[in-house]
Design an enzyme around this catalytic site. Sequence first.
Site, PDB file in Angstrom:
ATOM      1  N   ARG A  53       0.834  -1.198   0.000  1.00 29.50           N
ATOM      2  CA  ARG A  53       0.000   0.000   0.000  1.00 29.50           C
ATOM      3  C   ARG A  53       0.872   1.253   0.000  1.00 29.50           C
ATOM      4  NH1 ARG A  53      -3.070  -0.807   5.608  1.00 29.50           N
ATOM      5  NH2 ARG A  53      -3.173  -2.909   4.754  1.00 29.50           N
ATOM      6  N   TYR A  66      10.213   7.476  16.291  1.00 30.40           N
ATOM      7  CA  TYR A  66      10.183   7.582  14.825  1.00 30.40           C
ATOM      8  C   TYR A  66      11.248   8.558  14.332  1.00 30.40           C
ATOM      9  CZ  TYR A  66       8.095   7.944  10.140  1.00 30.40           C
ATOM     10  OH  TYR A  66       7.876   7.919   8.782  1.00 30.40           O
TER      11      TYR A  66
END
Length: 260
Positions: free
Chosen positions: A12, A149
Amino acid sequence: MSGSYVVTGGGRGIGRAVAERLVAAGGTVVAIEQDPASLAWTKGHPAQGRLIGLAGDAADDRVAERAADAAEAAAPLAGWVNNAAVFRDASVHSSTARRVLELIASNLEVALIGCATAVRRFLAAGSPGAIVNVSSHQARQAVPGALPYVTAKAAIEGMTRALAVEYGPCGIRVNAVAPGSVRTERYADHLAAQGPEAAARIEEQMAAVHPLGRVADAHEVASAITYLLSPEAGFITGATVPVDGGRTVLAHDPEARRYA
């Protein structure tokens, strides 16, 4: 683009867009995706013979090796894209240092395993190759609350430079792209969960932080990645290319979340 390629997180978003571009250019692609349902589109694709979906965790050495085997069975391995990522936030005032380290590792490990697998395969074949790591604008423009992150993406950019220097003499190029916000399934799901008014405000904010006035389409990021994989980028290595619509240049971010 001849040869075969492995794309992690290829089911995706950016990963799928990269896979579609590479196949359209004549390459064979092995798309790794943890969620098997996200690979359903590969089965009905017109180029199905050159598009291989592999369900599994790209952070698992065995999955990475299976992907490399499948790619090399189809054509010489030419490139590897480390796109898979984990989006979980934590702050040191509310999480243990051990938990933060685990979250950092979850993003760094998948890219490291992909790089290591690709480098070993290129060296064993005695052939040049290209690796592209997907970083983020957050590697340079940190967002409060996103420590794992941000740290992992900064480390991935450092790893990109280190590998480029070490393996450049072997003809192996290693680069990264750093997207801003991208209109992917994850982005659409986030907007849908907010309700119409809140979603409209988010869209306005996103337009404001990108000088081009909008978020990227996944295929715009994919075009930069496929270029870096191509012979046309044959003298580019060790670079991190921002594909962020100028977001890090503007350096203003309403997504910031503060702990107090």
